[in-house]
Scaffold this motif. Structure first.
Motif, PDB file in Angstrom:
ATOM      1  N   ALA A  42      18.882   1.146  29.475  1.00  0.00           N
ATOM      2  CA  ALA A  42      20.019   1.976  29.068  1.00  0.00           C
ATOM      3  C   ALA A  42      19.593   3.021  28.040  1.00  0.00           C
ATOM      4  O   ALA A  42      20.031   4.174  28.104  1.00  0.00           O
ATOM      5  N   GLU A  43      18.747   2.636  27.102  1.00  0.00           N
ATOM      6  CA  GLU A  43      18.256   3.587  26.099  1.00  0.00           C
ATOM      7  C   GLU A  43      17.435   4.693  26.743  1.00  0.00           C
ATOM      8  O   GLU A  43      17.549   5.866  26.380  1.00  0.00           O
ATOM      9  N   LYS A  44      16.619   4.324  27.716  1.00  0.00           N
ATOM     10  CA  LYS A  44      15.807   5.322  28.405  1.00  0.00           C
ATOM     11  C   LYS A  44      16.691   6.300  29.178  1.00  0.00           C
ATOM     12  O   LYS A  44      16.469   7.519  29.138  1.00  0.00           O
ATOM     13  N   ALA A  45      17.703   5.780  29.863  1.00  0.00           N
ATOM     14  CA  ALA A  45      18.617   6.646  30.618  1.00  0.00           C
ATOM     15  C   ALA A  45      19.374   7.573  29.669  1.00  0.00           C
ATOM     16  O   ALA A  45      19.563   8.757  29.963  1.00  0.00           O
ATOM     17  N   ARG A  46      19.799   7.062  28.516  1.00  0.00           N
ATOM     18  CA  ARG A  46      20.511   7.881  27.540  1.00  0.00           C
ATOM     19  C   ARG A  46      19.614   9.003  27.020  1.00  0.00           C
ATOM     20  O   ARG A  46      20.035  10.160  26.905  1.00  0.00           O
ATOM     21  N   ALA A  47      18.362   8.670  26.725  1.00  0.00           N
ATOM     22  CA  ALA A  47      17.424   9.681  26.228  1.00  0.00           C
ATOM     23  C   ALA A  47      17.186  10.763  27.282  1.00  0.00           C
ATOM     24  O   ALA A  47      17.133  11.955  26.958  1.00  0.00           O
ATOM     25  N   ARG A  49      19.285  11.681  29.640  1.00  0.00           N
ATOM     26  CA  ARG A  49      20.501  12.502  29.715  1.00  0.00           C
ATOM     27  C   ARG A  49      20.561  13.491  28.560  1.00  0.00           C
ATOM     28  O   ARG A  49      20.915  14.661  28.743  1.00  0.00           O
ATOM     29  N   LEU A  50      20.213  13.031  27.370  1.00  0.00           N
ATOM     30  CA  LEU A  50      20.223  13.922  26.217  1.00  0.00           C
ATOM     31  C   LEU A  50      19.221  15.057  26.389  1.00  0.00           C
ATOM     32  O   LEU A  50      19.521  16.224  26.110  1.00  0.00           O
ATOM     33  N   LEU A  51      18.040  14.745  26.858  1.00  0.00           N
ATOM     34  CA  LEU A  51      17.023  15.776  27.052  1.00  0.00           C
ATOM     35  C   LEU A  51      17.418  16.753  28.149  1.00  0.00           C
ATOM     36  O   LEU A  51      17.191  17.961  28.028  1.00  0.00           O
ATOM     37  N   ASP A  52      18.013  16.238  29.217  1.00  0.00           N
ATOM     38  CA  ASP A  52      18.453  17.126  30.286  1.00  0.00           C
ATOM     39  C   ASP A  52      19.597  18.014  29.821  1.00  0.00           C
ATOM     40  O   ASP A  52      19.736  19.151  30.274  1.00  0.00           O
ATOM     41  N   GLY A  53      20.408  17.519  28.906  1.00  0.00           N
ATOM     42  CA  GLY A  53      21.539  18.294  28.414  1.00  0.00           C
ATOM     43  C   GLY A  53      21.130  19.459  27.534  1.00  0.00           C
ATOM     44  O   GLY A  53      21.826  20.464  27.465  1.00  0.00           O
ATOM     45  N   VAL A  54      20.014  19.367  26.858  1.00  0.00           N
ATOM     46  CA  VAL A  54      19.576  20.435  25.966  1.00  0.00           C
ATOM     47  C   VAL A  54      18.451  21.270  26.567  1.00  0.00           C
ATOM     48  O   VAL A  54      17.889  22.125  25.891  1.00  0.00           O
ATOM     49  N   ARG A  55      18.186  21.053  27.833  1.00  0.00           N
ATOM     50  CA  ARG A  55      17.135  21.806  28.508  1.00  0.00           C
ATOM     51  C   ARG A  55      17.527  23.270  28.596  1.00  0.00           C
ATOM     52  O   ARG A  55      18.669  23.602  28.898  1.00  0.00           O
ATOM     53  N   ARG A  56      16.615  24.162  28.333  1.00  0.00           N
ATOM     54  CA  ARG A  56      16.912  25.586  28.289  1.00  0.00           C
ATOM     55  C   ARG A  56      16.774  26.243  29.654  1.00  0.00           C
ATOM     56  O   ARG A  56      17.427  27.229  29.938  1.00  0.00           O
ATOM     57  N   GLU A  57      15.921  25.739  30.503  1.00  0.00           N
ATOM     58  CA  GLU A  57      15.736  26.375  31.803  1.00  0.00           C
ATOM     59  C   GLU A  57      15.785  25.318  32.892  1.00  0.00           C
ATOM     60  O   GLU A  57      15.480  24.150  32.677  1.00  0.00           O
ATOM     61  N   ASP A  58      16.154  25.743  34.056  1.00  0.00           N
ATOM     62  CA  ASP A  58      16.288  24.857  35.204  1.00  0.00           C
ATOM     63  C   ASP A  58      14.902  24.639  35.818  1.00  0.00           C
ATOM     64  O   ASP A  58      14.233  25.611  36.173  1.00  0.00           O
TER      65      ASP A  58
END
Length: 64
Positions: A42-47, A49-58
């Motif tokens: 769960a911690e890995k999935a949360r991390a 998601r957080l990283l994907d949410g702040v990603r600057r480029e696709d």
């Protein structure tokens, strides 16, 4: 009279019990409980998601 035993079977039974004792010790030293594995997942999935949410480029965008 003494009970007759098969030495081969006795030797194998002793080896099985020794192997189980070793496996139990290894599980205690190196293993994780099911709950610990679930928390880590769960911690890995949360991390992620957080990283994907702040990603600057696709990453699928073929821009140079």
């Amino acid at each position: 009279m003494a009970e007759i035993i098969n030495l081969r079977m006795a030797r194998k039974a002793k080896a099985r019990t020794e192997a189980e004792k070793q496996a139990q010790a290894n599980r205690a030293l190196h293993g994780q409980s099911k709950g610990q594995r679930a928390i880590a997942k769960a911690e890995k999935a949360r991390a992620e998601r957080l990283l994907d949410g702040v990603r600057r480029e696709d990453p699928d965008d073929p821009q140079p």
